[in-house]
Design a protein around this motif. Structure first.
Motif, PDB file in Angstrom:
ATOM      1  N   ILE A 133       7.831   3.387   0.501  1.00  0.00           N
ATOM      2  CA  ILE A 133       8.114   1.943   0.431  1.00  0.00           C
ATOM      3  C   ILE A 133       9.526   1.666  -0.056  1.00  0.00           C
ATOM      4  CG2 ILE A 133       5.751   1.120   0.210  1.00  0.00           C
ATOM      5  CD1 ILE A 133       6.040   1.274  -2.817  1.00  0.00           C
ATOM      6  N   HIS A 144       2.902  -1.085  -8.375  1.00  0.00           N
ATOM      7  CA  HIS A 144       2.743  -0.299  -9.607  1.00  0.00           C
ATOM      8  C   HIS A 144       2.207   1.083  -9.308  1.00  0.00           C
ATOM      9  CE1 HIS A 144      -1.602  -0.647  -9.245  1.00  0.00           C
ATOM     10  NE2 HIS A 144      -1.345  -1.829  -8.721  1.00  0.00           N
ATOM     11  N   ARG A 352      -6.534   2.240 -11.902  1.00  0.00           N
ATOM     12  CA  ARG A 352      -5.287   2.618 -12.588  1.00  0.00           C
ATOM     13  C   ARG A 352      -4.997   1.648 -13.721  1.00  0.00           C
ATOM     14  NH1 ARG A 352      -1.317   3.261  -7.389  1.00  0.00           N
ATOM     15  NH2 ARG A 352      -2.692   1.640  -6.580  1.00  0.00           N
TER      16      ARG A 352
HETATM   17  C1  LIG Z   1      -0.479   3.496   2.100  1.00  0.00           C
HETATM   18  C2  LIG Z   1      -0.076   2.463   1.092  1.00  0.00           C
HETATM   19  C3  LIG Z   1      -0.127   2.764  -0.251  1.00  0.00           C
HETATM   20  C4  LIG Z   1       0.220   1.790  -1.205  1.00  0.00           C
HETATM   21  N1  LIG Z   1       0.198   2.158  -2.534  1.00  0.00           N
HETATM   22  C5  LIG Z   1       0.492   1.231  -3.461  1.00  0.00           C
HETATM   23  C6  LIG Z   1       0.478   1.584  -4.840  1.00  0.00           C
HETATM   24  O1  LIG Z   1       0.294   2.736  -5.216  1.00  0.00           O
HETATM   25  N2  LIG Z   1       0.698   0.606  -5.750  1.00  0.00           N
HETATM   26  C7  LIG Z   1       0.930  -0.684  -5.371  1.00  0.00           C
HETATM   27  O2  LIG Z   1       1.089  -1.531  -6.257  1.00  0.00           O
HETATM   28  N3  LIG Z   1       1.025  -1.033  -4.074  1.00  0.00           N
HETATM   29  C8  LIG Z   1       0.815  -0.097  -3.122  1.00  0.00           C
HETATM   30  N4  LIG Z   1       0.911  -0.438  -1.796  1.00  0.00           N
HETATM   31  C9  LIG Z   1       1.377  -1.791  -1.444  1.00  0.00           C
HETATM   32  C10 LIG Z   1       2.901  -1.808  -1.286  1.00  0.00           C
HETATM   33  O3  LIG Z   1       3.522  -1.089  -2.308  1.00  0.00           O
HETATM   34  C11 LIG Z   1       3.428  -3.240  -1.335  1.00  0.00           C
HETATM   35  O4  LIG Z   1       2.828  -3.991  -0.355  1.00  0.00           O
HETATM   36  C12 LIG Z   1       4.965  -3.293  -1.207  1.00  0.00           C
HETATM   37  O5  LIG Z   1       5.379  -4.617  -1.409  1.00  0.00           O
HETATM   38  C13 LIG Z   1       5.444  -2.809   0.146  1.00  0.00           C
HETATM   39  O6  LIG Z   1       6.854  -2.735   0.144  1.00  0.00           O
HETATM   40  P1  LIG Z   1       7.653  -2.848   1.520  1.00  0.00           P
HETATM   41  O7  LIG Z   1       9.012  -2.283   1.309  1.00  0.00           O
HETATM   42  O8  LIG Z   1       6.861  -2.263   2.614  1.00  0.00           O
HETATM   43  O9  LIG Z   1       7.791  -4.410   1.686  1.00  0.00           O
HETATM   44  P2  LIG Z   1       7.218  -5.385   2.805  1.00  0.00           P
HETATM   45  O10 LIG Z   1       5.753  -5.235   2.863  1.00  0.00           O
HETATM   46  O11 LIG Z   1       7.987  -5.242   4.048  1.00  0.00           O
HETATM   47  O12 LIG Z   1       7.586  -6.789   2.118  1.00  0.00           O
HETATM   48  C14 LIG Z   1       6.981  -7.148   0.896  1.00  0.00           C
HETATM   49  C15 LIG Z   1       7.723  -8.334   0.284  1.00  0.00           C
HETATM   50  O13 LIG Z   1       9.049  -7.934  -0.077  1.00  0.00           O
HETATM   51  C16 LIG Z   1       9.984  -8.852   0.435  1.00  0.00           C
HETATM   52  N5  LIG Z   1      11.209  -8.120   0.682  1.00  0.00           N
HETATM   53  C17 LIG Z   1      11.363  -6.907   1.256  1.00  0.00           C
HETATM   54  N6  LIG Z   1      12.667  -6.596   1.308  1.00  0.00           N
HETATM   55  C18 LIG Z   1      13.348  -7.629   0.767  1.00  0.00           C
HETATM   56  C19 LIG Z   1      14.721  -7.916   0.561  1.00  0.00           C
HETATM   57  N7  LIG Z   1      15.696  -7.077   0.912  1.00  0.00           N
HETATM   58  N8  LIG Z   1      15.037  -9.103  -0.023  1.00  0.00           N
HETATM   59  C20 LIG Z   1      14.090  -9.985  -0.373  1.00  0.00           C
HETATM   60  N9  LIG Z   1      12.803  -9.761  -0.196  1.00  0.00           N
HETATM   61  C21 LIG Z   1      12.429  -8.599   0.361  1.00  0.00           C
HETATM   62  C22 LIG Z   1       9.311  -9.389   1.695  1.00  0.00           C
HETATM   63  O14 LIG Z   1       9.861 -10.650   2.069  1.00  0.00           O
HETATM   64  C23 LIG Z   1       7.885  -9.524   1.227  1.00  0.00           C
HETATM   65  O15 LIG Z   1       7.744 -10.703   0.498  1.00  0.00           O
HETATM   66  C24 LIG Z   1       0.621   0.493  -0.806  1.00  0.00           C
HETATM   67  C25 LIG Z   1       0.690   0.192   0.552  1.00  0.00           C
HETATM   68  C26 LIG Z   1       0.360   1.161   1.495  1.00  0.00           C
HETATM   69  C27 LIG Z   1       0.469   0.846   2.956  1.00  0.00           C
END
Ligand SMILES: Cc1cc2nc3c(=O)[nH]c(=O)nc-3n(C[C@H](O)[C@H](O)[C@H](O)COP(=O)(O)OP(=O)(O)OC[C@H]3O[C@@H](n4cnc5c(N)ncnc54)[C@H](O)[C@@H]3O)c2cc1C
Length: 449
Positions: A133, A144, A352
């Motif tokens: 991510i 987290h 967690r």
């Molecule tokens: C397999 C898997 C495992 C996961 N494990 C965990 C975990 O262990 N713990 C946990 O808490 N979550 C977990 N998640 C959830 C994940 O961490 C969150 O959804 C996180 O926000 C994803 O980050 P992303 O970069 O993909 O952002 P996106 O999903 O693309 O975007 C999320 C948010 O960030 C904003 N954003 C992104 N880039 C920018 C930028 N440059 N400027 C302003 N805003 C921005 C977007 O507008 C949106 O609001 C998991 C998800 C998956 C698919």
């Protein structure tokens, strides 16, 4: 999704250099989805800038847009009705050893960053279950890992550079803007488009990971604190059947001491795994970080999944609720009463802990928390009917849903869960007075009056 498909979807193979430096519109391309494939973005246009200057131009030019990270959220939080802007090409990493910080471009993912800072003798305080991510996207949703003393990933952020709605480049830091930096840290994508993030780092460290099997829930009533304090980061996994955690993952820093000092043949009635495990029964442990107590670098032990493999299941849905840690045991038992509805649609649940913080929109705002997570099979019609039942069971414990996952808690209740929500709205309005960065998700869940 296999490894090749994952790399393709995550942008590793994207040939940005082939493109002109002009902003790229993807209007006629096939529908674009999030990583899990459960959400199809409605934005017809994807902008892929290569510099903060190009982000400024795009923000000035477009009436409405939303930043997109690595697409790992499960709901519409990263979507927009008109334009998405994905700064994946902004990959700079600048370490300030004296200040103990690293400043990264908004396209950097934890998996890109970790080996680079580790090679310079530094580490982050924690990581999520996967390194795939983006930093900017993870802190947006209060992503987290685990650890009673570990704040979420946004607590490591000490500075931001972002493009506000008028196209200006704004610098915010904990030191320069103490009055509202805590409001900007978990930003939900609503303040602007981040171009750089500064993170606190610390001297690098090693972690050893040990997995135990079959921990009875009954021991949690007396020993919940001890169990979650037995490592730097501890996760319990369960399928909710037979009153037990199927696996306990204990991640210990080798430079710290824990109790019990030695992890032996018995851990609160659980027994040690004899080989590396995957949290989901039947999945190969090849995708998982090294276990069996073998020490290794922090970034190869704190996540459950390795960077170059598909994390978790791939085809899945996720949900997570954070409750105050003091209610952890009754909250777990309350969810357990729904086991026969939950288990048929579940890959696995993870439990967690997260330290309390002061970040206004953080799911752990002023609450040391237990996170109750569900990795669901991709069966939304069924999952959708189960979520309100889980939310009803957790209602006495004021559950805060993960911002990047699936939930059905009504907006009015979310409003009541965040004492600084009004301040966050004012902060967002300061940088985005016309709502250029607001999408349906935040309009419904955050900005609705
Ligand atoms: C397999 C898997 C495992 C996961 N494990 C965990 C975990 O262990 N713990 C946990 O808490 N979550 C977990 N998640 C959830 C994940 O961490 C969150 O959804 C996180 O926000 C994803 O980050 P992303 O970069 O993909 O952002 P996106 O999903 O693309 O975007 C999320 C948010 O960030 C904003 N954003 C992104 N880039 C920018 C930028 N440059 N400027 C302003 N805003 C921005 C977007 O507008 C949106 O609001 C998991 C998800 C998956 C698919």
């Amino acid at each position: 999704m296999n490894k090749r498909a994952f790399l393709k979807a995550s942008g590793v193979t994207m040939a940005g250099s082939m493109l002109s430096r002009l902003l790229h519109a993807q209007g006629s391309a096939a529908p674009r989805t999030n990583w899990a494939g459960n959400y199809t973005y409605t934005a017809p246009n994807l902008i892929e800038p290569h510099s903060p200057g190009e982000i400024q131009s795009a923000v000035r030019e477009h009436r409405h847009l939303r930043a997109l990270g690595s697409r790992h959220s499960f709901n519409g939080i990263a979507d927009d009705a008109e334009n998405q802007i994905a700064p994946a090409a902004l990959k700079s990493i600048r370490i300030d050893a004296a200040a103990r910080t690293v400043t990264v471009g908004a396209g950097i993912r934890y998996g890109d960053l970790a080996p680079v800072i580790d090679a310079q003798g530094f580490a982050l305080h924690n990581l999520a279950s996967l390194p795939h991510i983006s930093v900017a996207g993870a802190i947006a949703t209060a992503t987290h890992g685990s650890g009673i003393h570990n704040g979420n990933l946004a607590t490591a952020a000490s500075g931001f550079e972002f493009v506000a709605a008028n196209g200006d480049l704004v610098q915010l830091s904990r030191a320069s803007h103490p009055e509202h930096f805590n409001g900007a840290a978990v930003h939900l994508g609503a303040l602007g488009v981040l171009t750089r993030v500064t993170l606190d780092v610390q001297p690098t460290y090693q972690v050893a990971q040990t997995v135990y099997l079959d921990l009875p829930f009954a021991v949690l009533e007396q020993h919940l604190d001890d169990i979650f304090l037995s490592g730097y980061s501890v996760s319990l996994f369960t399928d909710w059947q037979q009153g037990r955690a199927t696996q306990v993952w204990i991640k210990r820093r080798t430079d710290q001491t824990y109790s019990p000092a030695t992890l032996g043949a018995d851990f609160y009635s659980a027994h040690p795994a004899r080989e590396n495990m995957h949290p989901i029964t039947g999945h190969s442990a090849e995708a998982c970080t090294e276990q069996m107590g073998v020490p290794g670098p922090w970034y190869e032990r704190l996540p459950h999944f390795k960077m170059n493999f598909t994390p978790s299941s791939g085809q899945e849905l996720q949900t997570e609720y954070l409750v105050p840690f003091e209610h952890a045991y009754p909250a777990i038992r309350a969810v357990e009463t729904l086991r026969d509805q939950i288990t048929p649609h579940l890959f696995v649940t993870e439990l967690r802990t997260i330290a309390a913080d002061d970040l206004w929109m953080s799911t752990a705002y002023r609450r040391r928390s237990l996170a109750i997570h569900f990795t669901w099979k991709p069966e939304w019609p069924q999952v959708r009917t189960i979520l309100p039942q889980i939310e009803a069971k957790l209602l006495p414990y004021s559950p805060r849903p993960h911002w990047g996952k699936l939930f059905t808690i009504p907006p009015a209740r979310i409003d009541a869960l965040y004492p600084r929500l009004a301040d966050f709205k004012s902060l967002a309005a300061r940088y985005d007075p016309q709502g250029k960065f607001r999408n349906q998700f935040v309009n419904t869940n955050v900005f609705a009056d």
